[in-house]
Write a protein that holds these residues in place. Sequence first.
Motif, PDB file in Angstrom:
ATOM      1  N   SER A   3       0.841  -1.191   0.000  1.00 17.00           N
ATOM      2  CA  SER A   3       0.000   0.000   0.000  1.00 17.00           C
ATOM      3  C   SER A   3       0.875   1.239   0.000  1.00 17.00           C
ATOM      4  O   SER A   3       1.866   1.321   0.729  1.00 17.00           O
ATOM      5  CB  SER A   3      -0.894   0.015   1.244  1.00 17.00           C
ATOM      6  OG  SER A   3      -1.739  -1.116   1.235  1.00 17.00           O
ATOM      7  N   GLY A 102      -5.211   6.518  -0.793  1.00 14.21           N
ATOM      8  CA  GLY A 102      -5.397   6.945   0.584  1.00 14.21           C
ATOM      9  C   GLY A 102      -5.216   8.450   0.666  1.00 14.21           C
ATOM     10  O   GLY A 102      -4.488   9.047  -0.126  1.00 14.21           O
ATOM     11  N   LYS A 119     -10.038  10.585   7.052  1.00 10.52           N
ATOM     12  CA  LYS A 119      -8.918   9.747   6.643  1.00 10.52           C
ATOM     13  C   LYS A 119      -9.413   8.489   5.935  1.00 10.52           C
ATOM     14  O   LYS A 119     -10.380   7.865   6.360  1.00 10.52           O
ATOM     15  CB  LYS A 119      -8.090   9.348   7.875  1.00 10.52           C
ATOM     16  CG  LYS A 119      -7.566  10.516   8.683  1.00 10.52           C
ATOM     17  CD  LYS A 119      -6.948  10.082   9.996  1.00 10.52           C
ATOM     18  CE  LYS A 119      -5.722   9.236   9.797  1.00 10.52           C
ATOM     19  NZ  LYS A 119      -5.084   8.882  11.108  1.00 10.52           N
ATOM     20  N   ARG A 120      -8.743   8.166   4.842  1.00 13.26           N
ATOM     21  CA  ARG A 120      -9.035   6.914   4.145  1.00 13.26           C
ATOM     22  C   ARG A 120      -7.732   6.209   3.809  1.00 13.26           C
ATOM     23  O   ARG A 120      -6.776   6.830   3.336  1.00 13.26           O
ATOM     24  CB  ARG A 120      -9.822   7.149   2.857  1.00 13.26           C
ATOM     25  CG  ARG A 120     -10.181   5.826   2.161  1.00 13.26           C
ATOM     26  CD  ARG A 120     -11.008   6.012   0.901  1.00 13.26           C
ATOM     27  NE  ARG A 120     -10.199   6.399  -0.236  1.00 13.26           N
ATOM     28  CZ  ARG A 120     -10.572   6.205  -1.504  1.00 13.26           C
ATOM     29  NH1 ARG A 120     -11.741   5.651  -1.777  1.00 13.26           N
ATOM     30  NH2 ARG A 120      -9.805   6.593  -2.493  1.00 13.26           N
ATOM     31  N   LYS A 121      -7.704   4.884   4.000  1.00  7.65           N
ATOM     32  CA  LYS A 121      -6.564   4.072   3.626  1.00  7.65           C
ATOM     33  C   LYS A 121      -6.701   3.634   2.172  1.00  7.65           C
ATOM     34  O   LYS A 121      -7.807   3.515   1.647  1.00  7.65           O
ATOM     35  CB  LYS A 121      -6.459   2.835   4.525  1.00  7.65           C
ATOM     36  CG  LYS A 121      -6.157   3.153   5.981  1.00  7.65           C
ATOM     37  CD  LYS A 121      -6.028   1.873   6.790  1.00  7.65           C
ATOM     38  CE  LYS A 121      -5.691   2.166   8.241  1.00  7.65           C
ATOM     39  NZ  LYS A 121      -5.566   0.911   9.042  1.00  7.65           N
TER      40      LYS A 121
END
Length: 264
Positions: A3, A102, A119-121
């Motif tokens: 990631s 992200g 927040k987003r991964k």
Amino acid sequence: MASPAVPDEGQVQLELEPITAQPSHVVLTNQPQVPIGCPPGLEYLTQIDQLLVKQKVELLEVFSDIETKNKYEIKNSMGQQVYYAKEDSSFCTRLCCGKRRGFRIIVLDNNKKEVIRVKRKFKCCGGIACCANLGCAAHEVKVQAPPGTTIGYARQQCTCWKPHYSVRNADHETVFDVKGPCCIWSGACYRCDTDFKVYSPDGDTVVGKVSRQHAGFIKEHFSDATNMSVTFPMDLDVKMKATMLGLAFLIDFMYFEDQHQDSD
């Protein structure tokens, strides 16, 4: 596939532009006193039942295929600016991961103070749907107010048909179900208004919606800037109102971030 790295809390450099020169038609709103239990900066949300989210058009995106950091003006129904928001992500993440990247969305009040963080991964799933039998990971945003204190989540639900989301509190308890239209798959919704209806947990009562408004051919063909609105009950907890704002950002990224490229 590893990631893409998102900076640690202590390393993030926001590089936020000062909010100084406001357009003449913008009237900044006065901030009321903070109610008991209300996160600082969210007190104004007690007085409204709708937010308008207007993404700013970036000239670099218009004249190139380079994806820039998203910027937003967040206003009330009278056009008064309530908040300003800016994406925090790396150039490599935007280039390689596109709308699945992200990110952090930093939301500031009119005093330039950060009051909400979304927040987003990164998720590697290639499709919009989250199908359990396909092994796709659900997309989710975490909403914090003040930054560092989680107040809720907006999460994609597993489905292979209509878009389906849930709005949850800090304990992951479902507060609302959110369902989108079928036509989102075809690309036709890129050129029309699109509603994601917000239902009570029983699934029967519509209590609000997240809407994307058609911004016009020129704007939408040459950029991915969008106009969205978030409607919720007036007496809803401000933490859930802020979480629904986070849901609007998630929907914007998942369905409308690359629309000018997808429609070519």
